[in-house]
Scaffold this active site. Sequence first.
Site, PDB file in Angstrom:
ATOM      1  N   GLY A  71      30.256  27.033  25.806  1.00  0.00           N
ATOM      2  CA  GLY A  71      29.389  26.541  24.760  1.00  0.00           C
ATOM      3  C   GLY A  71      29.659  27.096  23.387  1.00  0.00           C
ATOM      4  O   GLY A  71      28.802  27.067  22.516  1.00  0.00           O
ATOM      5  N   LEU A 104      22.828  32.728  20.114  1.00  0.00           N
ATOM      6  CA  LEU A 104      23.490  31.459  19.802  1.00  0.00           C
ATOM      7  C   LEU A 104      24.383  31.017  20.947  1.00  0.00           C
ATOM      8  O   LEU A 104      25.168  31.818  21.466  1.00  0.00           O
ATOM      9  CB  LEU A 104      24.343  31.615  18.538  1.00  0.00           C
ATOM     10  N   SER A 105      24.291  29.749  21.339  1.00  0.00           N
ATOM     11  CA  SER A 105      25.219  29.118  22.267  1.00  0.00           C
ATOM     12  C   SER A 105      25.242  29.857  23.604  1.00  0.00           C
ATOM     13  O   SER A 105      24.225  29.904  24.291  1.00  0.00           O
ATOM     14  CB  SER A 105      26.605  29.046  21.622  1.00  0.00           C
ATOM     15  N   ALA A 106      26.393  30.435  23.998  1.00  0.00           N
ATOM     16  CA  ALA A 106      26.408  31.221  25.227  1.00  0.00           C
ATOM     17  C   ALA A 106      25.401  32.368  25.124  1.00  0.00           C
ATOM     18  O   ALA A 106      24.763  32.747  26.112  1.00  0.00           O
ATOM     19  CB  ALA A 106      27.810  31.759  25.495  1.00  0.00           C
ATOM     20  N   ALA A 143      22.055  30.776  25.738  1.00  0.00           N
ATOM     21  CA  ALA A 143      21.846  30.597  27.174  1.00  0.00           C
ATOM     22  C   ALA A 143      21.517  31.932  27.837  1.00  0.00           C
ATOM     23  O   ALA A 143      20.702  31.997  28.759  1.00  0.00           O
ATOM     24  CB  ALA A 143      23.089  29.970  27.808  1.00  0.00           C
TER      25      ALA A 143
END
Length: 384
Positions: A22, A151-153, A156
């Site tokens: 991601g 953010l992103s990974a 998640a």
Amino acid sequence: MSLADNIEFFRHLPKMAGGLNGMGRTELPVGDSPLEEVTDFGSNPGNLKMFAYAPEQLAPKPALVVVLHGCTQTAAGYDLGSGWSKLAQRYGFVLVMPEQTRANNSNTCFNWFAAEDISRDSGEALSIRQMVEHAAIAHGVDAKRIYVTGLSAGGAMASVMLATYPDVFAAGAIIAGLPYGIAQSTQEALAGMYRAPTRSMQELGDLVRKASPHQGPWPRVSVWHGAADRTVNPANAGEIVKQWLGLHGLPDAPMSAGDVDGYPREVWWNGTGETVVESYTITGMVHGTPLAIEGQEDAYGAATKFMLDAGIASSWHIAQFFGLTKQAPIRTAASEESRSRPSRPQQQRAEQDRRSKRRNPPGRRASDVSGVVTRALSAIGLIK
């Protein structure tokens, strides 16, 4: 997912994307971050690095914020891009920024889809929990004011921390991330990122309920996503919201909706009127953290790849959601004697800038299809 689906997915990734986690390769500003590495913070089963910052002037019983970077980024790089250490200095809270190692992930992505790293008291999740405990004891942190964002990974992984340690975190903010528990393999990760399969509120909530023995109350959650994100499907934002609405026993329909700095925000609150879930849709923005840089006298962060000047300071708004900006600033900028939020340009100019960005979304670039596919298949070991 078929091979054709996978190729279509990779086609939409940034040119240098690692492919699975991601976040593409990024170049963050070079400069001095006040973060310092901390060692011997625990058994560290996830083999992560710990970086932290505690300003000289801390608020009484300070808060603590965990900030998780995206793939190929570093803790210091994401700090410089997002401006979190500047906020920590301004409002006197403790900052903890874990950093992934290449030994764990060649693209330095947090392993948000690996079962051993997303379970309570295991792997990377436990390492981050140990960092929180170490910093909290060292700086006399208020145990009721511990927060996480990413953010992103990293977003998640913020979902992971909220789900596995809801007894630790009072609130979290997920930027371009995914719901907790939807992936425990590469294939499931791809499906979540590209297709964002729809799940029921009950199913999504059960993934969190099974992650710990906690029975509530549940953390408050702020969700941010670019509407033009082609790396992590924007539908994931709705799935994250759904996951936490179910836990809080709230309806699907927002209780309030309006624009903040020109972007749609939906809000849900509890019986006492406290906002417990909010969702920002950054119209026209691709994959990254939204910033407000141009025209700002005292901006938080620096615009670069995946750190996008969209005219809204997400770090500041997240700090506000966490309740960190309620107090008077401990350190006030010379240009900000009477304000505790980033200064705004004149309304007319700001609106013109926002309209321009929507016509020309930040970060959009042409895709080198064959190059992306080759690098992505190589990254997962299908070709050498």
